[in-house]
Design a protein around this motif. Structure first.
Motif, PDB file in Angstrom:
ATOM      1  N   LYS A   1     -12.772  -2.086  22.245  1.00  0.00           N
ATOM      2  CA  LYS A   1     -11.884  -2.972  22.992  1.00  0.00           C
ATOM      3  C   LYS A   1     -10.493  -2.415  23.242  1.00  0.00           C
ATOM      4  N   SER A   2     -10.055  -1.445  22.430  1.00  0.00           N
ATOM      5  CA  SER A   2      -8.679  -0.976  22.555  1.00  0.00           C
ATOM      6  C   SER A   2      -8.525   0.473  22.097  1.00  0.00           C
ATOM      7  N   VAL A   3      -7.368   1.035  22.455  1.00  0.00           N
ATOM      8  CA  VAL A   3      -6.967   2.362  21.999  1.00  0.00           C
ATOM      9  C   VAL A   3      -5.727   2.162  21.135  1.00  0.00           C
ATOM     10  N   ILE A   4      -5.763   2.739  19.935  1.00  0.00           N
ATOM     11  CA  ILE A   4      -4.637   2.660  19.006  1.00  0.00           C
ATOM     12  C   ILE A   4      -3.957   4.024  18.980  1.00  0.00           C
ATOM     13  N   GLN A   5      -2.654   4.023  19.165  1.00  0.00           N
ATOM     14  CA  GLN A   5      -1.888   5.267  19.129  1.00  0.00           C
ATOM     15  C   GLN A   5      -1.198   5.373  17.766  1.00  0.00           C
ATOM     16  N   PHE A   6      -1.498   6.449  17.038  1.00  0.00           N
ATOM     17  CA  PHE A   6      -0.822   6.728  15.780  1.00  0.00           C
ATOM     18  C   PHE A   6       0.277   7.742  16.052  1.00  0.00           C
ATOM     19  N   TYR A   7       1.458   7.492  15.501  1.00  0.00           N
ATOM     20  CA  TYR A   7       2.626   8.314  15.787  1.00  0.00           C
ATOM     21  C   TYR A   7       3.556   8.341  14.574  1.00  0.00           C
ATOM     22  N   LYS A   8       4.417   9.344  14.536  1.00  0.00           N
ATOM     23  CA  LYS A   8       5.388   9.496  13.457  1.00  0.00           C
ATOM     24  C   LYS A   8       6.465   8.435  13.630  1.00  0.00           C
TER      25      LYS A   8
ATOM     26  N   ALA B   1       7.018   8.341   7.803  1.00  0.00           N
ATOM     27  CA  ALA B   1       5.631   7.891   7.682  1.00  0.00           C
ATOM     28  C   ALA B   1       4.965   7.923   9.061  1.00  0.00           C
ATOM     29  N   MET B   2       3.795   7.318   9.137  1.00  0.00           N
ATOM     30  CA  MET B   2       3.061   7.180  10.393  1.00  0.00           C
ATOM     31  C   MET B   2       2.908   5.689  10.689  1.00  0.00           C
ATOM     32  N   CYS B   3       2.846   5.384  11.973  1.00  0.00           N
ATOM     33  CA  CYS B   3       2.621   4.016  12.432  1.00  0.00           C
ATOM     34  C   CYS B   3       1.511   4.039  13.472  1.00  0.00           C
ATOM     35  N   GLY B   4       0.990   2.879  13.798  1.00  0.00           N
ATOM     36  CA  GLY B   4      -0.026   2.759  14.835  1.00  0.00           C
ATOM     37  C   GLY B   4       0.216   1.506  15.649  1.00  0.00           C
ATOM     38  N   LYS B   5       0.058   1.626  16.971  1.00  0.00           N
ATOM     39  CA  LYS B   5       0.248   0.475  17.855  1.00  0.00           C
ATOM     40  C   LYS B   5      -0.892   0.386  18.851  1.00  0.00           C
ATOM     41  N   ILE B   6      -1.075  -0.798  19.413  1.00  0.00           N
ATOM     42  CA  ILE B   6      -2.073  -0.995  20.458  1.00  0.00           C
ATOM     43  C   ILE B   6      -1.504  -0.380  21.731  1.00  0.00           C
TER      44      ILE B   6
ATOM     45  N   PHE C   1      -0.058  -0.876  12.405  1.00  0.00           N
ATOM     46  CA  PHE C   1      -0.048  -0.073  11.183  1.00  0.00           C
ATOM     47  C   PHE C   1       1.360   0.423  10.965  1.00  0.00           C
ATOM     48  N   TRP C   2       1.831   0.417   9.714  1.00  0.00           N
ATOM     49  CA  TRP C   2       3.174   0.904   9.418  1.00  0.00           C
ATOM     50  C   TRP C   2       3.223   1.418   7.979  1.00  0.00           C
ATOM     51  N   ASN C   3       4.262   2.198   7.702  1.00  0.00           N
ATOM     52  CA  ASN C   3       4.477   2.785   6.371  1.00  0.00           C
ATOM     53  C   ASN C   3       3.267   3.560   5.862  1.00  0.00           C
ATOM     54  N   LEU C   4       2.544   4.230   6.768  1.00  0.00           N
ATOM     55  CA  LEU C   4       1.406   5.039   6.350  1.00  0.00           C
ATOM     56  C   LEU C   4       1.946   6.375   5.838  1.00  0.00           C
TER      57      LEU C   4
ATOM     58  N   ASP D   1      -0.894  10.371   0.890  1.00  0.00           N
ATOM     59  CA  ASP D   1      -1.205  10.143  -0.525  1.00  0.00           C
ATOM     60  C   ASP D   1      -2.529  10.855  -0.796  1.00  0.00           C
ATOM     61  N   GLY D   2      -2.461  12.072  -1.289  1.00  0.00           N
ATOM     62  CA  GLY D   2      -3.674  12.854  -1.490  1.00  0.00           C
ATOM     63  C   GLY D   2      -4.254  13.252  -0.145  1.00  0.00           C
ATOM     64  N   SER D   3      -5.509  12.914   0.094  1.00  0.00           N
ATOM     65  CA  SER D   3      -6.175  13.283   1.347  1.00  0.00           C
ATOM     66  C   SER D   3      -6.135  12.157   2.378  1.00  0.00           C
ATOM     67  N   ARG D   4      -5.371  11.101   2.101  1.00  0.00           N
ATOM     68  CA  ARG D   4      -5.314   9.937   2.994  1.00  0.00           C
ATOM     69  C   ARG D   4      -3.878   9.513   3.240  1.00  0.00           C
ATOM     70  N   TYR D   5      -3.733   8.650   4.231  1.00  0.00           N
ATOM     71  CA  TYR D   5      -2.467   7.964   4.461  1.00  0.00           C
ATOM     72  C   TYR D   5      -2.665   6.545   3.959  1.00  0.00           C
ATOM     73  N   LYS D   6      -1.690   6.039   3.233  1.00  0.00           N
ATOM     74  CA  LYS D   6      -1.790   4.674   2.711  1.00  0.00           C
ATOM     75  C   LYS D   6      -0.556   3.898   3.137  1.00  0.00           C
ATOM     76  N   GLY D   7      -0.787   2.659   3.572  1.00  0.00           N
ATOM     77  CA  GLY D   7       0.308   1.811   4.012  1.00  0.00           C
ATOM     78  C   GLY D   7      -0.174   0.401   4.273  1.00  0.00           C
ATOM     79  N   LYS D   8       0.356  -0.197   5.315  1.00  0.00           N
ATOM     80  CA  LYS D   8       0.054  -1.594   5.646  1.00  0.00           C
ATOM     81  C   LYS D   8      -0.540  -1.691   7.051  1.00  0.00           C
ATOM     82  N   GLY D   9      -1.294  -2.767   7.258  1.00  0.00           N
ATOM     83  CA  GLY D   9      -1.890  -3.006   8.560  1.00  0.00           C
ATOM     84  C   GLY D   9      -1.966  -4.482   8.866  1.00  0.00           C
ATOM     85  N   TYR D  10      -2.221  -4.767  10.135  1.00  0.00           N
ATOM     86  CA  TYR D  10      -2.350  -6.152  10.594  1.00  0.00           C
ATOM     87  C   TYR D  10      -3.489  -6.220  11.600  1.00  0.00           C
ATOM     88  N   SER D  11      -4.352  -7.208  11.473  1.00  0.00           N
ATOM     89  CA  SER D  11      -5.456  -7.421  12.398  1.00  0.00           C
ATOM     90  C   SER D  11      -5.160  -8.642  13.262  1.00  0.00           C
TER      91      SER D  11
END
Length: 138
Positions: free
Chosen positions: A37-44, A48-53, A86-89, A92-102
């Motif tokens: 349904k959508s494309v999410i853009q992850f960016y610095k 950290a990294m963030c993601g937006k619709i 997505f924000w504050n990613l 942390d090791g082999s992953r990014y950890k942070g917060k998200g919203y659906s």
């Protein structure tokens, strides 16, 4: 010649040293959501990294899709296009950890994001209940 009592601690330190953690693979770029349904853009964003619709792949309702399921009534009229979900990613090791919203169900969650080849895995957890989605390059 180095005395054995000085050499032994050096060797032990090298053998038992913790391996350095490699940074996780970059998640920057555009990723198509698994529901198509959508494309999410992850960016610095800051350190950290963030993601937006970034784009909808299905027609939006007249006037644009809104955040109607948000638990805060004052946010239910905001447009979803461009919304940071997505924000504050942070690495942390082999992953990014942070917060998200659906926006589909109005839930905030703890997020883990990591690359697996050309796929982006996203794990979202609310308390002990988790769900994993797999995105593809857009």
């Amino acid at each position: 010649m180095i005395p054995a009592k000085l050499l032994l601690p050096v060797i032990a330190g090298l053998v038992f040293a913790a391996p350095a953690q490699a940074a996780p693979a970059s998640i920057a770029g555009n990723w198509k959501a698994d529901d198509g349904k959508s494309v999410i853009q992850f960016y610095k964003c800051g350190n950290a990294m963030c993601g937006k619709i970034a784009k909808f792949l299905v027609p939006e309702p007249s006037g644009g899709a809104r955040d109607t399921k948000n638990p805060k009534a004052s946010l239910r009229s905001r447009k979803l296009l461009g919304l940071r979900i997505f924000w504050n990613l942070a690495a942390d090791g082999s992953r990014y950890k942070g917060k998200g919203y659906s926006p589909e169900d109005g839930r905030y969650f703890n997020a883990q994001v990591w690359r697996s080849g050309n796929r982006l895995n996203i794990k979202g957890c609310v308390v002990v209940f988790c769900k994993t989605a797999t995105f593809t390059r857009a």
